[in-house]
Every structure is written in structure tokens, then in C-alpha cells.
Design a protein around this motif. Sequence first.
Motif, PDB file in Angstrom:
ATOM      1  N   GLN A 116       0.854  -1.180   0.000  1.00  0.00           N
ATOM      2  CA  GLN A 116       0.000   0.000   0.000  1.00  0.00           C
ATOM      3  C   GLN A 116       0.889   1.228   0.000  1.00  0.00           C
ATOM      4  O   GLN A 116       1.900   1.270   0.710  1.00  0.00           O
ATOM      5  CB  GLN A 116      -0.872  -0.005   1.258  1.00  0.00           C
ATOM      6  CG  GLN A 116      -1.648   1.265   1.464  1.00  0.00           C
ATOM      7  CD  GLN A 116      -2.257   1.335   2.867  1.00  0.00           C
ATOM      8  OE1 GLN A 116      -1.898   0.573   3.750  1.00  0.00           O
ATOM      9  NE2 GLN A 116      -3.171   2.260   3.040  1.00  0.00           N
ATOM     10  N   GLU A 117       0.533   2.221  -0.804  1.00  0.00           N
ATOM     11  CA  GLU A 117       1.238   3.496  -0.765  1.00  0.00           C
ATOM     12  C   GLU A 117       0.412   4.462   0.064  1.00  0.00           C
ATOM     13  O   GLU A 117      -0.814   4.524  -0.070  1.00  0.00           O
ATOM     14  CB  GLU A 117       1.445   4.072  -2.175  1.00  0.00           C
ATOM     15  CG  GLU A 117       2.568   3.418  -2.920  1.00  0.00           C
ATOM     16  CD  GLU A 117       2.911   4.127  -4.222  1.00  0.00           C
ATOM     17  OE1 GLU A 117       2.199   5.077  -4.628  1.00  0.00           O
ATOM     18  OE2 GLU A 117       3.903   3.724  -4.843  1.00  0.00           O
ATOM     19  N   CYS A 118       1.098   5.191   0.933  1.00  0.00           N
ATOM     20  CA  CYS A 118       0.414   6.242   1.678  1.00  0.00           C
ATOM     21  C   CYS A 118       1.230   7.517   1.563  1.00  0.00           C
ATOM     22  O   CYS A 118       2.441   7.476   1.345  1.00  0.00           O
ATOM     23  CB  CYS A 118       0.176   5.843   3.133  1.00  0.00           C
ATOM     24  SG  CYS A 118       1.640   5.461   4.075  1.00  0.00           S
ATOM     25  N   LEU A 119       0.539   8.636   1.661  1.00  0.00           N
ATOM     26  CA  LEU A 119       1.174   9.938   1.534  1.00  0.00           C
ATOM     27  C   LEU A 119       1.368  10.536   2.925  1.00  0.00           C
ATOM     28  O   LEU A 119       0.426  10.600   3.711  1.00  0.00           O
ATOM     29  CB  LEU A 119       0.323  10.864   0.674  1.00  0.00           C
ATOM     30  CG  LEU A 119       0.039  10.372  -0.746  1.00  0.00           C
ATOM     31  CD1 LEU A 119      -0.871  11.353  -1.477  1.00  0.00           C
ATOM     32  CD2 LEU A 119       1.334  10.163  -1.513  1.00  0.00           C
TER      33      LEU A 119
ATOM     34  N   PRO B 297      -0.920  12.149  12.510  1.00  0.00           N
ATOM     35  CA  PRO B 297      -2.235  12.366  13.108  1.00  0.00           C
ATOM     36  C   PRO B 297      -3.109  11.130  12.866  1.00  0.00           C
ATOM     37  O   PRO B 297      -2.849  10.345  11.944  1.00  0.00           O
ATOM     38  CB  PRO B 297      -2.772  13.582  12.367  1.00  0.00           C
ATOM     39  CG  PRO B 297      -2.000  13.657  11.098  1.00  0.00           C
ATOM     40  CD  PRO B 297      -0.675  13.008  11.368  1.00  0.00           C
ATOM     41  N   GLU B 298      -4.100  10.976  13.681  1.00  0.00           N
ATOM     42  CA  GLU B 298      -4.994   9.822  13.570  1.00  0.00           C
ATOM     43  C   GLU B 298      -5.581   9.733  12.165  1.00  0.00           C
ATOM     44  O   GLU B 298      -6.022  10.725  11.593  1.00  0.00           O
ATOM     45  CB  GLU B 298      -6.132   9.945  14.596  1.00  0.00           C
ATOM     46  CG  GLU B 298      -6.955   8.682  14.725  1.00  0.00           C
ATOM     47  CD  GLU B 298      -7.948   8.756  15.878  1.00  0.00           C
ATOM     48  OE1 GLU B 298      -9.044   8.252  15.698  1.00  0.00           O
ATOM     49  OE2 GLU B 298      -7.591   9.325  16.925  1.00  0.00           O
ATOM     50  N   GLY B 299      -5.545   8.545  11.575  1.00  0.00           N
ATOM     51  CA  GLY B 299      -6.121   8.291  10.269  1.00  0.00           C
ATOM     52  C   GLY B 299      -5.188   8.505   9.084  1.00  0.00           C
ATOM     53  O   GLY B 299      -5.526   8.127   7.969  1.00  0.00           O
ATOM     54  N   LEU B 300      -4.014   9.103   9.311  1.00  0.00           N
ATOM     55  CA  LEU B 300      -3.119   9.379   8.188  1.00  0.00           C
ATOM     56  C   LEU B 300      -2.649   8.111   7.493  1.00  0.00           C
ATOM     57  O   LEU B 300      -2.534   8.059   6.274  1.00  0.00           O
ATOM     58  CB  LEU B 300      -1.890  10.190   8.637  1.00  0.00           C
ATOM     59  CG  LEU B 300      -0.917  10.543   7.516  1.00  0.00           C
ATOM     60  CD1 LEU B 300      -1.543  11.596   6.596  1.00  0.00           C
ATOM     61  CD2 LEU B 300       0.391  11.058   8.068  1.00  0.00           C
TER      62      LEU B 300
END
Length: 180
Positions: free
Chosen positions: A149-152, A175-178
Motif C-alpha cells: 500500500q502506498e500512503c502519503l 495524526p490519527e487516520g493518516l
Amino acid sequence: MSVLADPREELVTIAAIRRPRGLRGEVVATSLSDYPERFAPGVPVWLRPPRGTARAAVIERAWFHKGNVILKFVGLDHINAVESLAGHQVCVPLSARVIPPPDEFFQDDLIGCRVELESGEVVGTVVDVAPYGGGTLVVERIHPDGRRQECLVPFVRAICTSVDVVAKWIRISPPEGLLD
């Protein structure tokens, strides 16, 4: 004029040549450096083609025009001498790279860094830096089931609390959810 390092040393691209300009051996290039002094007269560089071996050159003069850098190299005095340079990269040895001010980093130094939470838990690895909002880390996560998975992750001090490009790690406090 200083002497170039051994051509086997890792090179860093400071500009990309787009096309010849005029008849006197000048080229139009896209600057990839935030430091205009990289293009000062007398600076030795390597001209690296898309395929093949880099060759040494020396900047004779340079100036900025309409968002580009116009370069003239010593001894290349006619359009015929520079027509084949379109697509070449203008490079300097890694050892000659400008040292950025504290808390500033080169994008290529961030790529490959391990990203971890403050707790030490590994999140993933930086695979790219996107231009969103001044810089966003593209982090590839590999989940326990093998799913990728890629996340920013915004590259801002509030989130990226510690960075060590030599040891190749970035510590984050997201932060929560990032990371969901």
C-alpha cells in the motif's frame, strides 16, 4: 578550473539539457538545483547521455531566462557541437554536491529512507517525494499479509519529527487516520 572527480563516482544531476539555443553552442536546460552558483563559469561538470558514457565539460557561462538556464560549455562553440546534447543530464560528483542548510534535504536523499513511528514500529519505505504542498513522502507499506500500500505523509516538522538521511530513517508522529 578545478579537476573533476573520478567518473566512476556517483553523479548528481543539476540540470537536464532540452535543446540547442542559437548558433554559438548554447543549450537550453531545465535547472534541477536550488543553487544558481552550480552554474558559475569554470565549474567542471559531466554531460551524461540517456545511454552511454558521461563526458567531462566545463561551464563557460550561464544565465537564467524564462525559467530555464542557458548554458555554454568551453570548447563547444557551434550549434553542430551541441545538437546531440538534447536529453543529456548535466551532473556533478556526489562529493561536490552543495550541502543544504540545516533541516533541508535533497529529495533523492529521502528516497529509500525507512519510515518509523515514534515507538520504533516500521511503517514502510519512502519510494518517492511528491510535490503536493511543498513536499509529500510517498511511503510504501508492506502489510503482514504481503499486501502493498502506498500512503502519503506530508513532509512537515509536525509529522516528520526526526530525519537522518545518513542512517536512512525518518521518524514520524502521524495524526490519527493518516496511515489508514
